[in-house]
Design an enzyme around this catalytic site. Structure first.
Site, mmCIF file in Angstrom:
data_model
loop_
_atom_site.group_PDB
_atom_site.id
_atom_site.type_symbol
_atom_site.label_atom_id
_atom_site.label_comp_id
_atom_site.label_asym_id
_atom_site.label_seq_id
_atom_site.Cartn_x
_atom_site.Cartn_y
_atom_site.Cartn_z
ATOM 1 N N ASP A 202 -3.008 4.694 -2.195
ATOM 2 C CA ASP A 202 -3.952 5.350 -1.293
ATOM 3 C C ASP A 202 -4.408 6.704 -1.865
ATOM 4 O OD1 ASP A 202 -5.057 5.252 1.493
ATOM 5 O OD2 ASP A 202 -3.953 7.136 1.668
ATOM 6 N N HIS B 2 -10.769 -2.048 5.063
ATOM 7 C CA HIS B 2 -10.524 -1.607 6.434
ATOM 8 C C HIS B 2 -11.186 -0.271 6.755
ATOM 9 C CE1 HIS B 2 -7.779 0.342 3.775
ATOM 10 N NE2 HIS B 2 -7.558 1.266 4.696
ATOM 11 N N ASP B 3 -11.839 0.339 5.774
ATOM 12 C CA ASP B 3 -12.539 1.613 6.001
ATOM 13 C C ASP B 3 -14.057 1.448 5.990
ATOM 14 O OD1 ASP B 3 -10.102 3.018 5.961
ATOM 15 O OD2 ASP B 3 -10.212 3.300 3.789
ATOM 16 N N ASP C 167 0.850 -1.177 0.000
ATOM 17 C CA ASP C 167 0.000 0.000 0.000
ATOM 18 C C ASP C 167 0.896 1.241 0.000
ATOM 19 O OD1 ASP C 167 -2.224 1.700 0.518
ATOM 20 O OD2 ASP C 167 -3.139 0.135 1.743
ATOM 21 N N GLU D 215 -6.929 3.842 -5.199
ATOM 22 C CA GLU D 215 -8.110 4.187 -4.411
ATOM 23 C C GLU D 215 -8.554 5.569 -4.865
ATOM 24 O OE1 GLU D 215 -9.540 4.701 0.207
ATOM 25 O OE2 GLU D 215 -7.699 5.632 -0.476
HETATM 26 C C1 NOJ Z 1 -7.625 5.747 2.672
HETATM 27 C C2 NOJ Z 1 -7.240 4.640 3.590
HETATM 28 O O1 NOJ Z 1 -7.835 3.457 3.164
HETATM 29 C C3 NOJ Z 1 -7.663 5.068 4.971
HETATM 30 O O2 NOJ Z 1 -7.601 4.029 5.908
HETATM 31 C C4 NOJ Z 1 -6.830 6.244 5.366
HETATM 32 O O3 NOJ Z 1 -7.283 6.749 6.588
HETATM 33 C C5 NOJ Z 1 -6.913 7.362 4.318
HETATM 34 N N1 NOJ Z 1 -6.838 6.888 2.982
HETATM 35 C C6 NOJ Z 1 -5.826 8.351 4.520
HETATM 36 O O4 NOJ Z 1 -4.577 7.801 4.161
#
Ligand code: NOJ
Length: 545
Positions: free
Chosen positions: A196, A320-321, A95, A246
Protein backbone atom coordinates in the site's frame (compact mmCIF):
# COMPACT_ATOMS: atom_id res chain seq x y z
CA UNK A 1 9.34 -11.81 -18.00
CA UNK A 2 8.28 -13.50 -14.83
CA UNK A 3 4.53 -13.13 -14.17
CA UNK A 4 3.88 -12.14 -17.79
CA UNK A 5 1.57 -15.13 -18.32
CA UNK A 6 -0.35 -14.56 -15.09
CA UNK A 7 -3.45 -12.62 -14.20
CA UNK A 8 -4.31 -11.47 -10.68
CA UNK A 9 -7.82 -11.33 -9.24
CA UNK A 10 -8.40 -8.69 -6.57
CA UNK A 11 -10.84 -9.28 -3.74
CA UNK A 12 -12.27 -6.68 -1.40
CA UNK A 13 -13.33 -9.15 1.29
CA UNK A 14 -15.89 -6.91 2.93
CA UNK A 15 -17.89 -6.94 -0.34
CA UNK A 16 -17.07 -10.30 -1.89
CA UNK A 17 -19.15 -12.95 -0.13
CA UNK A 18 -20.69 -13.08 3.31
CA UNK A 19 -20.72 -16.59 4.78
CA UNK A 20 -22.23 -15.90 8.20
CA UNK A 21 -25.14 -13.60 7.46
CA UNK A 22 -23.88 -10.43 9.16
CA UNK A 23 -23.95 -8.42 5.93
CA UNK A 24 -20.14 -8.21 5.73
CA UNK A 25 -18.04 -10.42 3.50
CA UNK A 26 -15.47 -12.69 5.13
CA UNK A 27 -12.68 -15.21 4.57
CA UNK A 28 -15.02 -18.19 4.57
CA UNK A 29 -16.95 -16.40 1.85
CA UNK A 30 -13.79 -16.34 -0.25
CA UNK A 31 -13.24 -20.05 0.43
CA UNK A 32 -16.81 -20.74 -0.75
CA UNK A 33 -16.08 -19.01 -4.03
CA UNK A 34 -12.67 -20.46 -4.86
CA UNK A 35 -14.10 -22.60 -7.66
CA UNK A 36 -15.52 -19.49 -9.28
CA UNK A 37 -12.18 -17.70 -9.04
CA UNK A 38 -10.35 -20.71 -10.41
CA UNK A 39 -12.81 -20.81 -13.32
CA UNK A 40 -11.53 -17.41 -14.42
CA UNK A 41 -8.12 -18.91 -15.12
CA UNK A 42 -6.26 -16.45 -12.90
CA UNK A 43 -3.21 -17.52 -10.94
CA UNK A 44 -3.14 -15.12 -7.99
CA UNK A 45 -5.72 -13.75 -5.59
CA UNK A 46 -4.84 -10.46 -3.96
CA UNK A 47 -7.03 -9.71 -0.99
CA UNK A 48 -7.17 -6.23 0.54
CA UNK A 49 -6.49 -6.19 4.32
CA UNK A 50 -8.42 -8.27 6.83
CA UNK A 51 -6.13 -7.68 9.80
CA UNK A 52 -7.30 -6.33 13.16
CA UNK A 53 -8.50 -2.79 12.55
CA UNK A 54 -11.03 -0.23 13.76
CA UNK A 55 -12.13 -0.18 10.06
CA UNK A 56 -12.17 3.59 9.72
CA UNK A 57 -10.61 3.05 6.32
CA UNK A 58 -11.98 -0.46 5.82
CA UNK A 59 -8.89 -2.24 7.05
CA UNK A 60 -6.19 0.10 5.72
CA UNK A 61 -5.90 1.27 9.31
CA UNK A 62 -4.22 -1.68 10.99
CA UNK A 63 -4.09 -2.13 14.75
CA UNK A 64 -2.46 -5.58 14.73
CA UNK A 65 -0.56 -6.79 11.69
CA UNK A 66 -0.40 -10.43 12.67
CA UNK A 67 -4.00 -11.14 13.60
CA UNK A 68 -7.18 -11.56 11.58
CA UNK A 69 -9.99 -9.14 12.38
CA UNK A 70 -12.91 -11.16 13.81
CA UNK A 71 -15.22 -9.40 11.32
CA UNK A 72 -13.51 -11.45 8.62
CA UNK A 73 -12.89 -14.71 10.47
CA UNK A 74 -10.07 -16.45 12.27
CA UNK A 75 -6.50 -17.51 11.64
CA UNK A 76 -7.80 -21.04 11.12
CA UNK A 77 -10.03 -19.71 8.32
CA UNK A 78 -7.05 -18.00 6.79
CA UNK A 79 -4.91 -21.16 6.96
CA UNK A 80 -7.71 -23.04 5.30
CA UNK A 81 -7.97 -20.38 2.59
CA UNK A 82 -4.30 -20.81 1.73
CA UNK A 83 -4.58 -24.58 1.68
CA UNK A 84 -7.76 -24.77 -0.37
CA UNK A 85 -6.57 -22.09 -2.79
CA UNK A 86 -3.27 -23.91 -3.33
CA UNK A 87 -5.15 -27.12 -4.05
CA UNK A 88 -6.84 -25.31 -6.91
CA UNK A 89 -3.61 -23.85 -8.24
CA UNK A 90 -4.38 -20.40 -6.83
CA UNK A 91 -1.88 -18.43 -4.80
CA UNK A 92 -2.69 -15.83 -2.19
CA UNK A 93 -1.23 -12.32 -2.18
CA UNK A 94 -1.76 -10.11 0.84
CA UNK A 95 -1.94 -6.38 1.19
CA UNK A 96 0.79 -4.87 3.36
CA UNK A 97 0.01 -1.43 4.75
CA UNK A 98 3.45 -0.40 5.93
CA UNK A 99 3.38 3.35 5.46
CA UNK A 100 1.07 3.98 8.41
CA UNK A 101 -0.67 2.13 11.23
CA UNK A 102 -4.01 2.77 12.82
CA UNK A 103 -3.95 5.21 15.71
CA UNK A 104 -5.40 2.29 17.68
CA UNK A 105 -2.16 0.34 17.19
CA UNK A 106 -0.35 -0.41 20.43
CA UNK A 107 2.72 1.50 19.19
CA UNK A 108 0.79 4.71 18.66
CA UNK A 109 -1.08 4.30 21.92
CA UNK A 110 2.22 3.89 23.76
CA UNK A 111 3.64 6.86 21.89
CA UNK A 112 0.87 9.24 22.90
CA UNK A 113 1.07 7.98 26.46
CA UNK A 114 4.61 9.25 26.71
CA UNK A 115 6.76 6.30 25.62
CA UNK A 116 9.59 8.01 23.77
CA UNK A 117 10.75 4.77 22.19
CA UNK A 118 7.44 4.49 20.35
CA UNK A 119 7.24 8.20 19.66
CA UNK A 120 10.24 7.58 17.42
CA UNK A 121 8.09 5.13 15.40
CA UNK A 122 5.96 8.04 14.15
CA UNK A 123 6.53 11.52 12.82
CA UNK A 124 5.92 14.02 15.60
CA UNK A 125 6.95 17.61 14.95
CA UNK A 126 6.60 21.05 16.45
CA UNK A 127 4.31 23.43 14.63
CA UNK A 128 5.74 26.49 12.94
CA UNK A 129 3.86 28.70 15.41
CA UNK A 130 1.29 28.13 18.12
CA UNK A 131 -1.74 26.39 16.60
CA UNK A 132 -0.09 26.10 13.19
CA UNK A 133 0.97 22.78 11.68
CA UNK A 134 4.59 22.26 10.58
CA UNK A 135 3.77 22.45 6.82
CA UNK A 136 0.83 23.08 4.52
CA UNK A 137 0.65 19.46 3.34
CA UNK A 138 -2.82 18.07 2.80
CA UNK A 139 -3.89 14.50 3.53
CA UNK A 140 -5.42 12.32 0.84
CA UNK A 141 -8.89 12.45 2.33
CA UNK A 142 -9.12 16.23 2.66
CA UNK A 143 -7.73 18.66 5.24
CA UNK A 144 -4.32 19.06 6.83
CA UNK A 145 -1.92 16.11 6.92
CA UNK A 146 -0.99 17.13 10.48
CA UNK A 147 -2.95 16.58 13.66
CA UNK A 148 -2.20 18.18 16.99
CA UNK A 149 -1.54 15.61 19.72
CA UNK A 150 -2.09 17.34 23.05
CA UNK A 151 -0.51 14.63 25.24
CA UNK A 152 2.74 14.72 23.28
CA UNK A 153 2.46 18.45 22.67
CA UNK A 154 3.39 18.01 19.02
CA UNK A 155 1.77 17.47 15.64
CA UNK A 156 1.85 14.06 13.99
CA UNK A 157 1.87 13.40 10.27
CA UNK A 158 -0.96 11.44 8.63
CA UNK A 159 -0.94 11.41 4.84
CA UNK A 160 -4.32 9.67 4.92
CA UNK A 161 -7.03 9.73 7.57
CA UNK A 162 -6.31 11.31 10.94
CA UNK A 163 -6.54 7.78 12.36
CA UNK A 164 -3.66 6.64 10.11
CA UNK A 165 -0.43 8.10 11.56
CA UNK A 166 2.58 7.69 9.25
CA UNK A 167 5.45 5.54 10.42
CA UNK A 168 8.96 6.95 10.51
CA UNK A 169 10.96 4.73 8.17
CA UNK A 170 14.20 6.51 9.00
CA UNK A 171 13.99 4.54 12.25
CA UNK A 172 15.71 1.15 11.63
CA UNK A 173 13.45 -0.47 14.24
CA UNK A 174 10.39 0.46 12.21
CA UNK A 175 11.96 -1.07 9.12
CA UNK A 176 12.77 -4.20 11.04
CA UNK A 177 9.22 -4.50 12.42
CA UNK A 178 7.78 -4.11 8.93
CA UNK A 179 10.08 -6.73 7.40
CA UNK A 180 9.08 -9.01 10.24
CA UNK A 181 5.38 -8.56 9.40
CA UNK A 182 5.95 -9.50 5.77
CA UNK A 183 8.09 -12.46 6.78
CA UNK A 184 5.38 -13.65 9.17
CA UNK A 185 2.82 -13.89 6.35
CA UNK A 186 5.33 -15.34 3.92
CA UNK A 187 6.03 -18.10 6.39
CA UNK A 188 2.31 -18.82 6.60
CA UNK A 189 2.31 -19.63 2.89
CA UNK A 190 1.43 -16.30 1.32
CA UNK A 191 2.95 -16.25 -2.17
CA UNK A 192 2.97 -12.56 -2.99
CA UNK A 193 2.30 -9.09 -1.67
CA UNK A 194 0.75 -5.81 -2.65
CA UNK A 195 2.32 -2.86 -0.85
CA UNK A 196 0.00 0.00 0.00
CA UNK A 197 1.22 3.52 -0.95
CA UNK A 198 4.73 2.17 -0.58
CA UNK A 199 6.38 5.04 -2.43
CA UNK A 200 5.34 7.38 0.39
CA UNK A 201 7.48 5.70 3.06
CA UNK A 202 10.52 7.92 2.67
CA UNK A 203 9.68 11.48 3.65
CA UNK A 204 11.75 14.46 2.52
CA UNK A 205 14.80 15.35 4.62
CA UNK A 206 13.52 18.85 5.22
CA UNK A 207 9.85 19.47 5.88
CA UNK A 208 8.78 22.59 4.05
CA UNK A 209 5.65 24.03 2.49
CA UNK A 210 4.64 22.93 -0.95
CA UNK A 211 4.32 26.15 -2.88
CA UNK A 212 2.80 24.48 -5.95
CA UNK A 213 0.52 21.76 -4.68
CA UNK A 214 -0.79 19.80 -1.73
CA UNK A 215 2.52 18.23 -0.78
CA UNK A 216 2.28 14.99 -2.73
CA UNK A 217 5.18 15.76 -5.03
CA UNK A 218 7.35 16.38 -1.99
CA UNK A 219 6.72 13.10 -0.24
CA UNK A 220 6.24 10.68 -3.18
CA UNK A 221 9.28 8.60 -4.28
CA UNK A 222 11.32 10.08 -1.42
CA UNK A 223 15.10 10.06 -1.05
CA UNK A 224 15.53 6.60 0.51
CA UNK A 225 12.57 4.72 -0.92
CA UNK A 226 14.57 2.41 -3.18
CA UNK A 227 17.06 1.59 -0.46
CA UNK A 228 14.25 0.83 2.04
CA UNK A 229 12.49 -1.38 -0.46
CA UNK A 230 15.61 -3.40 -1.22
CA UNK A 231 16.21 -3.84 2.48
CA UNK A 232 12.58 -4.88 3.08
CA UNK A 233 12.63 -7.39 0.25
CA UNK A 234 15.89 -8.89 1.46
CA UNK A 235 14.97 -9.07 5.13
CA UNK A 236 11.48 -10.43 4.49
CA UNK A 237 12.92 -12.99 2.07
CA UNK A 238 10.56 -12.18 -0.78
CA UNK A 239 12.88 -11.46 -3.70
CA UNK A 240 11.50 -13.16 -6.81
CA UNK A 241 7.95 -13.44 -5.46
CA UNK A 242 5.13 -11.53 -7.08
CA UNK A 243 5.16 -8.13 -5.40
CA UNK A 244 3.34 -5.04 -6.56
CA UNK A 245 3.76 -1.58 -5.18
CA UNK A 246 0.99 0.97 -5.14
CA UNK A 247 2.81 4.10 -6.28
CA UNK A 248 1.03 7.36 -5.59
CA UNK A 249 1.95 10.41 -7.71
CA UNK A 250 4.95 8.58 -9.09
CA UNK A 251 6.84 8.81 -12.37
CA UNK A 252 8.17 6.50 -15.03
CA UNK A 253 11.78 6.73 -13.99
CA UNK A 254 11.03 5.59 -10.45
CA UNK A 255 8.68 2.83 -11.57
CA UNK A 256 11.40 1.42 -13.80
CA UNK A 257 13.67 1.33 -10.79
CA UNK A 258 11.00 -0.23 -8.56
CA UNK A 259 10.19 -3.00 -11.00
CA UNK A 260 13.36 -3.78 -12.92
CA UNK A 261 14.35 -7.25 -11.60
CA UNK A 262 18.02 -6.24 -11.54
CA UNK A 263 17.24 -3.88 -8.67
CA UNK A 264 15.68 -6.52 -6.39
CA UNK A 265 12.88 -4.21 -5.31
CA UNK A 266 9.42 -5.21 -6.58
CA UNK A 267 8.17 -7.24 -9.50
CA UNK A 268 5.74 -4.61 -10.76
CA UNK A 269 4.10 -1.30 -9.95
CA UNK A 270 0.68 0.31 -10.03
CA UNK A 271 0.71 3.85 -11.32
CA UNK A 272 -2.39 6.01 -11.62
CA UNK A 273 -1.84 8.69 -14.24
CA UNK A 274 -4.19 6.95 -16.68
CA UNK A 275 -6.95 7.14 -14.08
CA UNK A 276 -6.75 10.90 -13.78
CA UNK A 277 -7.61 11.76 -17.39
CA UNK A 278 -11.11 12.76 -16.30
CA UNK A 279 -9.96 14.96 -13.40
CA UNK A 280 -10.55 18.57 -14.36
CA UNK A 281 -7.31 20.49 -13.76
CA UNK A 282 -6.04 17.48 -11.85
CA UNK A 283 -8.84 17.74 -9.29
CA UNK A 284 -10.54 14.42 -8.55
CA UNK A 285 -13.67 16.22 -7.36
CA UNK A 286 -14.12 18.31 -10.51
CA UNK A 287 -15.92 16.40 -13.26
CA UNK A 288 -14.84 16.23 -16.88
CA UNK A 289 -15.20 13.70 -19.71
CA UNK A 290 -12.21 11.43 -20.07
CA UNK A 291 -9.54 12.92 -22.31
CA UNK A 292 -8.91 9.98 -24.65
CA UNK A 293 -5.87 11.44 -26.46
CA UNK A 294 -4.28 12.02 -23.04
CA UNK A 295 -5.12 8.45 -22.02
CA UNK A 296 -3.58 7.15 -25.20
CA UNK A 297 -0.41 9.16 -24.69
CA UNK A 298 -0.08 7.89 -21.10
CA UNK A 299 -0.48 4.29 -22.18
CA UNK A 300 2.14 4.80 -24.86
CA UNK A 301 4.60 6.55 -22.54
CA UNK A 302 4.27 3.89 -19.84
CA UNK A 303 4.12 0.84 -22.09
CA UNK A 304 7.06 1.85 -24.22
CA UNK A 305 8.99 3.52 -21.39
CA UNK A 306 8.73 0.56 -19.01
CA UNK A 307 9.69 -1.77 -21.81
CA UNK A 308 12.78 0.24 -22.71
CA UNK A 309 13.85 0.50 -19.08
CA UNK A 310 13.23 -3.16 -18.26
CA UNK A 311 10.40 -2.33 -15.86
CA UNK A 312 7.09 -4.12 -15.55
CA UNK A 313 3.57 -2.67 -15.35
CA UNK A 314 0.62 -3.91 -13.37
CA UNK A 315 -2.27 -3.42 -15.83
CA UNK A 316 -5.58 -2.32 -14.37
CA UNK A 317 -8.65 -0.11 -14.69
CA UNK A 318 -10.44 -1.00 -11.49
CA UNK A 319 -9.72 -1.49 -7.83
CA UNK A 320 -11.41 -0.70 -4.53
CA UNK A 321 -10.43 2.98 -4.81
CA UNK A 322 -11.60 3.61 -8.36
CA UNK A 323 -15.03 4.04 -9.88
CA UNK A 324 -16.06 1.20 -12.18
CA UNK A 325 -14.37 1.39 -15.57
CA UNK A 326 -17.49 0.56 -17.58
CA UNK A 327 -19.34 3.51 -16.03
CA UNK A 328 -16.33 5.77 -16.36
CA UNK A 329 -14.86 5.08 -19.80
CA UNK A 330 -17.67 3.06 -21.36
CA UNK A 331 -21.45 3.28 -21.49
CA UNK A 332 -22.96 1.19 -18.71
CA UNK A 333 -26.45 1.30 -20.24
CA UNK A 334 -26.61 1.36 -24.02
CA UNK A 335 -23.31 -0.40 -24.75
CA UNK A 336 -22.77 -2.17 -21.48
CA UNK A 337 -21.30 -5.44 -22.75
CA UNK A 338 -19.54 -3.87 -25.73
CA UNK A 339 -17.74 -1.24 -23.70
CA UNK A 340 -16.90 -3.61 -20.82
CA UNK A 341 -15.29 -6.02 -23.28
CA UNK A 342 -13.45 -3.31 -25.17
CA UNK A 343 -11.96 -1.96 -21.95
CA UNK A 344 -10.88 -5.42 -20.90
CA UNK A 345 -9.11 -6.11 -24.18
CA UNK A 346 -7.38 -2.72 -24.14
CA UNK A 347 -5.29 -3.61 -21.11
CA UNK A 348 -5.25 -7.41 -21.12
CA UNK A 349 -3.28 -7.53 -24.35
CA UNK A 350 -0.69 -4.99 -23.25
CA UNK A 351 2.75 -5.69 -21.83
CA UNK A 352 2.44 -6.28 -18.07
CA UNK A 353 0.45 -8.34 -15.60
CA UNK A 354 -3.32 -7.71 -15.69
CA UNK A 355 -5.43 -7.32 -12.57
CA UNK A 356 -9.17 -7.98 -12.47
CA UNK A 357 -11.05 -6.37 -9.61
CA UNK A 358 -14.00 -8.39 -8.32
CA UNK A 359 -17.10 -7.79 -10.43
CA UNK A 360 -15.18 -6.09 -13.23
CA UNK A 361 -15.41 -9.40 -15.09
CA UNK A 362 -19.21 -8.99 -15.07
CA UNK A 363 -19.10 -5.36 -16.09
CA UNK A 364 -20.32 -4.27 -12.65
CA UNK A 365 -21.20 -0.58 -12.70
CA UNK A 366 -20.96 2.38 -10.35
CA UNK A 367 -23.17 2.29 -7.27
CA UNK A 368 -25.81 4.76 -8.54
CA UNK A 369 -26.43 6.08 -5.04
CA UNK A 370 -28.86 8.97 -4.72
CA UNK A 371 -28.36 9.97 -1.10
CA UNK A 372 -25.37 10.69 1.12
CA UNK A 373 -26.85 8.19 3.59
CA UNK A 374 -25.89 5.37 1.25
CA UNK A 375 -22.20 6.26 1.36
CA UNK A 376 -19.80 4.60 3.79
CA UNK A 377 -16.30 5.57 2.67
CA UNK A 378 -14.36 7.98 4.88
CA UNK A 379 -12.99 9.88 1.88
CA UNK A 380 -16.43 10.24 0.28
CA UNK A 381 -18.01 11.45 3.52
CA UNK A 382 -15.21 13.97 4.06
CA UNK A 383 -15.43 15.27 0.51
CA UNK A 384 -19.21 15.51 0.60
CA UNK A 385 -18.75 17.93 3.45
CA UNK A 386 -15.93 19.79 1.71
CA UNK A 387 -18.03 20.10 -1.46
CA UNK A 388 -21.06 21.33 0.46
CA UNK A 389 -18.94 23.82 2.42
CA UNK A 390 -17.60 25.13 -0.87
CA UNK A 391 -21.14 26.03 -1.92
CA UNK A 392 -22.23 22.97 -3.94
CA UNK A 393 -25.84 21.85 -3.52
CA UNK A 394 -26.67 18.38 -2.25
CA UNK A 395 -27.60 17.33 -5.81
CA UNK A 396 -24.29 18.62 -7.18
CA UNK A 397 -22.26 16.91 -4.47
CA UNK A 398 -24.15 13.62 -4.97
CA UNK A 399 -23.52 13.82 -8.71
CA UNK A 400 -19.79 14.21 -8.10
CA UNK A 401 -19.68 11.35 -5.58
CA UNK A 402 -21.72 9.30 -8.05
CA UNK A 403 -18.79 9.49 -10.42
CA UNK A 404 -15.80 9.72 -8.10
CA UNK A 405 -16.54 7.97 -4.82
CA UNK A 406 -14.56 4.88 -3.87
CA UNK A 407 -17.86 3.31 -2.79
CA UNK A 408 -18.68 2.93 -6.48
CA UNK A 409 -16.46 -0.12 -6.50
CA UNK A 410 -17.29 -1.37 -3.01
CA UNK A 411 -20.88 -2.48 -3.55
CA UNK A 412 -21.46 -6.20 -2.97
CA UNK A 413 -20.31 -8.68 -5.56
CA UNK A 414 -23.32 -9.54 -7.71
CA UNK A 415 -23.64 -13.31 -7.56
CA UNK A 416 -27.25 -13.72 -8.68
CA UNK A 417 -30.59 -11.94 -9.11
CA UNK A 418 -31.91 -12.96 -5.71
CA UNK A 419 -32.32 -10.79 -2.66
CA UNK A 420 -29.09 -9.05 -1.64
CA UNK A 421 -27.54 -10.09 -4.96
CA UNK A 422 -26.60 -13.48 -3.51
CA UNK A 423 -23.90 -11.73 -1.49
CA UNK A 424 -25.49 -12.30 1.89
CA UNK A 425 -28.65 -13.54 3.55
CA UNK A 426 -28.93 -10.18 5.29
CA UNK A 427 -28.87 -6.56 4.29
CA UNK A 428 -25.28 -5.72 3.28
CA UNK A 429 -23.14 -3.04 4.94
CA UNK A 430 -23.48 -1.09 1.69
CA UNK A 431 -26.28 -1.34 -0.84
CA UNK A 432 -26.21 -2.67 -4.41
CA UNK A 433 -27.24 -0.90 -7.58
CA UNK A 434 -30.56 -2.29 -8.91
CA UNK A 435 -28.84 -3.68 -11.96
CA UNK A 436 -27.70 -6.76 -10.01
CA UNK A 437 -30.87 -8.35 -11.37
CA UNK A 438 -29.36 -8.39 -14.86
CA UNK A 439 -25.62 -8.13 -14.18
CA UNK A 440 -24.61 -11.10 -12.04
CA UNK A 441 -22.42 -14.19 -12.08
CA UNK A 442 -25.26 -16.66 -12.53
CA UNK A 443 -26.60 -14.98 -15.67
CA UNK A 444 -23.17 -14.26 -17.09
CA UNK A 445 -22.17 -17.90 -16.68
CA UNK A 446 -25.16 -18.99 -18.73
CA UNK A 447 -24.29 -16.77 -21.69
CA UNK A 448 -21.38 -17.75 -23.89
CA UNK A 449 -21.10 -14.19 -25.22
CA UNK A 450 -21.08 -12.58 -21.82
CA UNK A 451 -18.58 -10.10 -20.46
CA UNK A 452 -17.49 -12.85 -18.09
CA UNK A 453 -16.84 -15.27 -20.97
CA UNK A 454 -14.80 -12.56 -22.70
CA UNK A 455 -12.63 -12.03 -19.63
CA UNK A 456 -12.01 -15.77 -19.31
CA UNK A 457 -11.02 -15.88 -22.96
CA UNK A 458 -8.54 -13.01 -22.48
CA UNK A 459 -6.93 -14.65 -19.43
CA UNK A 460 -6.54 -17.89 -21.37
CA UNK A 461 -5.29 -16.11 -24.48
CA UNK A 462 -2.50 -14.49 -22.47
CA UNK A 463 -1.48 -17.80 -20.93
CA UNK A 464 -1.29 -19.48 -24.30
CA UNK A 465 0.33 -16.73 -26.35
CA UNK A 466 3.95 -15.71 -25.81
CA UNK A 467 3.34 -12.67 -27.99
CA UNK A 468 0.98 -11.24 -25.37
CA UNK A 469 3.37 -12.15 -22.59
CA UNK A 470 6.65 -11.00 -24.03
CA UNK A 471 6.06 -9.36 -27.39
CA UNK A 472 7.28 -5.86 -28.17
CA UNK A 473 4.73 -3.07 -28.16
CA UNK A 474 4.32 0.04 -30.29
CA UNK A 475 1.37 2.34 -30.76
CA UNK A 476 -0.53 3.05 -33.99
CA UNK A 477 -3.42 5.39 -34.90
CA UNK A 478 -1.59 7.89 -32.74
CA UNK A 479 -3.41 10.93 -34.12
CA UNK A 480 -6.83 9.32 -33.99
CA UNK A 481 -8.74 11.04 -31.14
CA UNK A 482 -11.22 8.23 -30.55
CA UNK A 483 -9.06 5.16 -30.93
CA UNK A 484 -6.37 3.55 -28.80
CA UNK A 485 -4.47 0.98 -30.83
CA UNK A 486 -1.22 -0.87 -30.61
CA UNK A 487 0.86 -3.54 -32.22
CA UNK A 488 2.51 -6.47 -30.43
CA UNK A 489 5.25 -8.34 -32.23
CA UNK A 490 7.25 -11.45 -31.49
CA UNK A 491 9.36 -13.16 -34.15
CA UNK A 492 7.24 -13.26 -37.31
CA UNK A 493 3.99 -12.88 -35.46
CA UNK A 494 2.01 -9.64 -35.10
CA UNK A 495 -1.12 -8.74 -33.17
CA UNK A 496 -2.95 -5.50 -33.78
CA UNK A 497 -5.33 -4.33 -31.06
CA UNK A 498 -7.76 -1.58 -32.06
CA UNK A 499 -10.14 -0.06 -29.52
CA UNK A 500 -12.82 2.55 -30.17
CA UNK A 501 -13.28 4.59 -27.02
CA UNK A 502 -16.34 6.43 -28.34
CA UNK A 503 -19.99 5.44 -28.34
CA UNK A 504 -20.29 6.35 -32.02
CA UNK A 505 -18.94 4.96 -35.27
CA UNK A 506 -15.33 5.89 -35.87
CA UNK A 507 -12.93 5.49 -38.80
CA UNK A 508 -9.42 4.19 -38.77
CA UNK A 509 -6.99 6.82 -40.01
CA UNK A 510 -3.82 4.94 -40.86
CA UNK A 511 -5.01 1.79 -42.54
CA UNK A 512 -8.46 0.40 -43.34
CA UNK A 513 -9.61 -3.09 -42.38
CA UNK A 514 -9.52 -3.97 -46.11
CA UNK A 515 -5.86 -3.01 -46.22
CA UNK A 516 -5.10 -5.07 -43.14
CA UNK A 517 -6.91 -8.00 -44.76
CA UNK A 518 -4.89 -7.54 -47.96
CA UNK A 519 -1.72 -7.81 -45.85
CA UNK A 520 -2.91 -11.13 -44.49
CA UNK A 521 -4.34 -10.06 -41.13
CA UNK A 522 -7.28 -11.99 -39.73
CA UNK A 523 -9.61 -10.97 -36.94
CA UNK A 524 -9.23 -13.27 -33.95
CA UNK A 525 -10.96 -11.39 -31.13
CA UNK A 526 -13.76 -8.85 -31.10
CA UNK A 527 -16.94 -7.70 -29.41
CA UNK A 528 -19.08 -7.50 -32.57
CA UNK A 529 -19.65 -10.30 -35.07
CA UNK A 530 -17.99 -9.57 -38.41
CA UNK A 531 -15.71 -6.67 -39.20
CA UNK A 532 -17.53 -3.77 -40.83
CA UNK A 533 -15.91 -0.83 -42.64
CA UNK A 534 -16.04 1.51 -39.67
CA UNK A 535 -15.40 0.80 -36.03
CA UNK A 536 -18.75 0.54 -34.23
CA UNK A 537 -19.44 2.08 -30.80
CA UNK A 538 -16.84 0.78 -28.32
CA UNK A 539 -15.72 -1.85 -30.77
CA UNK A 540 -12.51 -3.76 -30.20
CA UNK A 541 -10.90 -5.69 -33.01
CA UNK A 542 -7.82 -7.84 -32.58
CA UNK A 543 -6.05 -8.83 -35.79
CA UNK A 544 -3.35 -11.43 -36.12
CA UNK A 545 -0.78 -12.25 -38.75
C1 NOJ B 1 -4.44 3.01 -0.76
C2 NOJ B 1 -5.54 2.04 -0.54
O1 NOJ B 1 -5.80 1.36 -1.73
C3 NOJ B 1 -6.71 2.83 -0.02
O2 NOJ B 1 -7.91 2.10 -0.01
C4 NOJ B 1 -6.35 3.36 1.33
O3 NOJ B 1 -7.37 4.21 1.78
C5 NOJ B 1 -5.04 4.15 1.28
N1 NOJ B 1 -4.03 3.53 0.50
C6 NOJ B 1 -4.50 4.36 2.65
O4 NOJ B 1 -4.01 3.15 3.18
Amino acid sequence: MKFSADTVYQIYPRSFKDSNGDGIGDIRGIIDKLDYIASLGVRYIWSTPFFVSPQRDNGYDIADYKKIDPTFGTMADFDELIKRANEKGLKIMLDMVLCHTSSAHEWFQKAINGDEHFQRYYIFRDGRAAGEPPTNWQCAFGGSAWEWQPQVGKWYLHLHDVSQPDLDWTNPEVRKEMADVVKFWREKGVMGFRFDVINLISKPEVFEDDTKGLGRKLFADGPHVHEYLRELVKNAGIDGMITVGEMASTNLENCIRYSNPDNHELSMSFSFHHLKVDYKDGDKWALMDADIPALKKLFEDWQVGMSEGGGWNALFWCNHDQPRAVSRFGDDEKFHAESAKMLAATIHLMRGTPYIYQGEELGMTNAKFTSINQYRDVESLNYYKILRDSGKTDAEAIKILGERSRDNSRTPMQWNAEKFAGFSTAEAWISSPDNFKRINVEMEERDENSVLAFYKMLVKFRKENPIVQDGDISFIERENPAVIAYRRTLGNETLIVICNFKGVETSLQEKSFDEYAAEGYKKIIGNYAEISKELRPFEVVVLQK
